[in-house]
Design a protein around this motif. Structure first.
Motif, PDB file in Angstrom:
ATOM      1  N   ALA A 101       0.820  -1.221   0.000  1.00  0.00           N
ATOM      2  CA  ALA A 101       0.000   0.000   0.000  1.00  0.00           C
ATOM      3  C   ALA A 101       0.850   1.266   0.000  1.00  0.00           C
ATOM      4  N   THR A 102       2.081   1.170   0.519  1.00  0.00           N
ATOM      5  CA  THR A 102       2.916   2.374   0.693  1.00  0.00           C
ATOM      6  C   THR A 102       4.339   2.125   0.213  1.00  0.00           C
ATOM      7  N   VAL A 103       5.118   3.204   0.179  1.00  0.00           N
ATOM      8  CA  VAL A 103       6.544   3.093  -0.186  1.00  0.00           C
ATOM      9  C   VAL A 103       7.249   2.147   0.781  1.00  0.00           C
ATOM     10  N   ALA A 104       6.904   2.236   2.061  1.00  0.00           N
ATOM     11  CA  ALA A 104       7.529   1.367   3.073  1.00  0.00           C
ATOM     12  C   ALA A 104       7.263  -0.103   2.759  1.00  0.00           C
ATOM     13  N   ASP A 105       6.044  -0.414   2.288  1.00  0.00           N
ATOM     14  CA  ASP A 105       5.692  -1.805   1.947  1.00  0.00           C
ATOM     15  C   ASP A 105       6.572  -2.343   0.821  1.00  0.00           C
ATOM     16  N   LEU A 106       6.986  -1.440  -0.047  1.00  0.00           N
ATOM     17  CA  LEU A 106       7.794  -1.866  -1.201  1.00  0.00           C
ATOM     18  C   LEU A 106       9.159  -2.410  -0.771  1.00  0.00           C
ATOM     19  N   GLN A 107       9.590  -2.020   0.431  1.00  0.00           N
ATOM     20  CA  GLN A 107      10.875  -2.519   0.950  1.00  0.00           C
ATOM     21  C   GLN A 107      10.835  -4.031   1.159  1.00  0.00           C
ATOM     22  N   ARG A 108       9.625  -4.564   1.310  1.00  0.00           N
ATOM     23  CA  ARG A 108       9.483  -6.015   1.550  1.00  0.00           C
ATOM     24  C   ARG A 108       9.549  -6.825   0.254  1.00  0.00           C
ATOM     25  N   VAL A 109       9.527  -6.111  -0.866  1.00  0.00           N
ATOM     26  CA  VAL A 109       9.476  -6.792  -2.169  1.00  0.00           C
ATOM     27  C   VAL A 109      10.844  -6.733  -2.826  1.00  0.00           C
ATOM     28  N   ARG A 110      11.234  -7.848  -3.454  1.00  0.00           N
ATOM     29  CA  ARG A 110      12.550  -7.872  -4.106  1.00  0.00           C
ATOM     30  C   ARG A 110      12.413  -8.505  -5.496  1.00  0.00           C
ATOM     31  N   ASP A 184      10.729  -7.394 -14.464  1.00  0.00           N
ATOM     32  CA  ASP A 184      12.101  -7.923 -14.456  1.00  0.00           C
ATOM     33  C   ASP A 184      12.132  -9.365 -13.942  1.00  0.00           C
ATOM     34  N   THR A 185      11.333  -9.629 -12.908  1.00  0.00           N
ATOM     35  CA  THR A 185      11.247 -10.991 -12.357  1.00  0.00           C
ATOM     36  C   THR A 185      10.649 -11.942 -13.393  1.00  0.00           C
ATOM     37  N   THR A 186       9.593 -11.492 -14.060  1.00  0.00           N
ATOM     38  CA  THR A 186       8.880 -12.333 -15.032  1.00  0.00           C
ATOM     39  C   THR A 186       9.760 -12.664 -16.236  1.00  0.00           C
ATOM     40  N   ILE A 187      10.542 -11.699 -16.693  1.00  0.00           N
ATOM     41  CA  ILE A 187      11.451 -11.961 -17.825  1.00  0.00           C
ATOM     42  C   ILE A 187      12.439 -13.060 -17.447  1.00  0.00           C
ATOM     43  N   ALA A 188      13.056 -12.919 -16.273  1.00  0.00           N
ATOM     44  CA  ALA A 188      14.028 -13.933 -15.819  1.00  0.00           C
ATOM     45  C   ALA A 188      13.344 -15.293 -15.649  1.00  0.00           C
ATOM     46  N   TYR A 189      12.122 -15.270 -15.119  1.00  0.00           N
ATOM     47  CA  TYR A 189      11.345 -16.491 -14.856  1.00  0.00           C
ATOM     48  C   TYR A 189      11.004 -17.212 -16.164  1.00  0.00           C
ATOM     49  N   LEU A 190      10.508 -16.475 -17.148  1.00  0.00           N
ATOM     50  CA  LEU A 190      10.104 -17.107 -18.408  1.00  0.00           C
ATOM     51  C   LEU A 190      11.306 -17.548 -19.241  1.00  0.00           C
TER      52      LEU A 190
END
Length: 341
Positions: A101-110, A184-190
Motif C-alpha cells: 500500500a505504501t513506499v515502506a511496503d515496497l521494501q518487503r518486495v525484491r 524484471d522478475t517475469t522476464i528472468a522467470y520465463l
C-alpha cells in the motif's frame, strides 16, 4: 524431436494438416485423477513438488488428448518469490495477508534470483519434458505484471480491483516501480522456463479488461511489450488479456506469436484488428462445455468455420470450469481434431 508440433507450426504461421487444440486450465479441477492428488496434497505442495506437478500436467494429454501440455502451477508463485506471503484457501481463492500500500511496503518486495526461489518450477518442466518424450509441446506461463499487481495490492481476488486501480491512480510512481520489478522478475522467470524445456510461454493478463484502452497501455501493455521483446529470440509467446479486445491491434504489434481472445468478440472482428501475421487462439465460452455433447460439437464446428483456415489455435476463452464432465471436454477436443476443411 516432437511427434506433434501442430501448435508450434501454427504459431509460426506454417501450414498444418489441422487446427491444434488445448484448453486453459486443462491440468486440474475437472479431472477425477487430479482430484485424487488434490485430496492428498495442499495447493502449493502440488505446485512445488516437481513429480506432482509433472503428473498433473500430463493427465489431460493422456485423458483428453490435447495437442499441448501446459505446466501445472499458479501465477502467484511470482509474488511469493518476490517476498509476499500467498495463501490459497480452497473455495475462497488467493489471500495475500500483507498487501502493498505504501513506499515502506515496497521494501518487503525484491527482484529474486529465480533459480533460487522458483527452481522447483524448472525442475518440474525438465521432468515433464522427459516424461512427455516428444509427444506434444510444453507450454510454460506467467501472470502479466498488471494482473500480479492487482493481487499484490488488493490482497485477494476481486471483480473490480478498485484498491489496485486507486493505488495506480494516486501513487503512479510507486505503481510503476512495482510493475517494473514484477516485469524484471517475469522476464528472468520465463527465460528460465524456456531453458528448462518450455516450447511456448503464455502471458496471462486476467484483469487487463478492467482498464480503459489508455490505462491498459500505461499499466499493462507497456510491461507486456518488454517481456515479449526480451523473449523474442528464445521462445514463442502467446499473450492473453481477457476482456481487453479493444487493444488487440496494439497487442499484435508486440511481436507475440499468438493472441488469446475470449468469447465476447467475433473471430472476424478480432482478425480485422490484428491482421494476418499473428495466430489467434480461443474463444469457446467455457460454460458451453456444460451443454449437451451434440450442442458442443455443433458450436465448436461453427467456431472453427468462423476463424477459418491457418493461424488459429482452438481453445476456450478462459479456464475450464471445475464441474465440466470429462467426456464434454473430450468432445470439444475430438470435434477440433476431426474437423476437415
Amino acid at each position: 524431436m516432437l511427434q506433434n508440433d501442430l501448435l508450434l507450426r501454427t504459431l509460426r504461421g506454417e501450414p498444418t494438416e489441422r487446427v491444434p487444440v488445448w484448453m486453459m486450465r486443462q491440468a486440474g479441477r475437472y479431472l477425477p485423477e487430479y482430484m485424487a492428488i488434490k485430496n492428498k496434497y495442499g495447493f502449493f505442495e502440488r505446485c512445488q513438488t516437481p513429480e506432482l506437478a509433472a503428473a498433473i500436467t500430463i493427465q489431460p494429454v493422456d485423458i483428453v488428448g490435447v495437442d499441448a501440455a501446459i505446466l501445472f502451477s499458479d501465477i502467484l508463485v511470482v509474488p511469493q518469490a518476490m517476498g509476499l506471503e500467498v495463501q490459497l484457501i480452497e473455495s475462497k481463492g488467493p489471500i495475500l495477508p500483507n498487501p502493498i500500500a505504501t513506499v515502506a511496503d515496497l521494501q518487503r518486495v525484491r527482484v529474486p534470483d529465480v533459480q533460487e526461489s522458483l527452481g522447483y518450477v524448472f525442475e518440474a518442466l525438465k521432468l515433464i519434458k522427459q516424461e512427455l518424450n516428444g509427444r506434444v509441446p510444453l507450454i510454460g506461463f506467467a501472470g502479466a505484471p498488471w494482473t500480479l499487481l492487482c493481487y499484490m495490492v488488493e490482497g485477494k481476488g476481486s471483480k473490480t480491483f478498485d484498491k489496485a486501480k486507486e493505488f495506480c491512480y494516486t501513487q503512479p510512481a510507486l505503481a510503476h516501480t512495482l510493475l517494473q520489478m514484477i516485469t524484471d522478475t517475469t522476464i528472468a522467470y520465463l527465460k528460465a522456463q524456456a531453458k528448462a524445456g518450455a516450447d511456448v510461454v503464455q502471458i496471462f493478463d486476467s484483469w487487463g479488461g478492467l482498464l480503459s484502452p489508455h490505462d491498459f497501455e500505461t499499466y499493462s501493455l507497456y510491461y507486456i511489450r518488454q517481456i515479449v521483446a526480451a523473449l523474442k529470440d528464445e521462445v514463442l509467446t502467446i499473450v492473453f488479456a481477457k476482456g481487453a479486445w479493444q487493444s488487440l491491434d496494439a497487442m499484435a504489434a508486440t511481436g507475440a506469436a499468438g493472441l488469446g481472445i475470449d468469447w465476447c468478440i467475433k473471430p472476424a472482428t478480432a482478425r480485422q484488428f490484428v491482421g494476418d501475421n499473428i495466430t489467434l487462439q480461443g474463444n469457446f465460452d467455457p460454460a458451453k462445455l456444460l451443454a449437451p455433447i451434440p450442442v458442443i460439437k455443433k458450436e465448436v464446428t461453427e467456431m472453427l468455420q468462423a476463424f477459418g483456415k491457418g493461424r488459429y489455435v482452438a481453445n476456450l476463452g478462459h479456464g475450464i470450469l471445475p464441474h465440466v464432465p470429462v467426456d464434454h471436454a473430450k468432445a470439444f477436443v475430438d470435434t477440433v481434431k476431426e474437423y476437415k476443411w
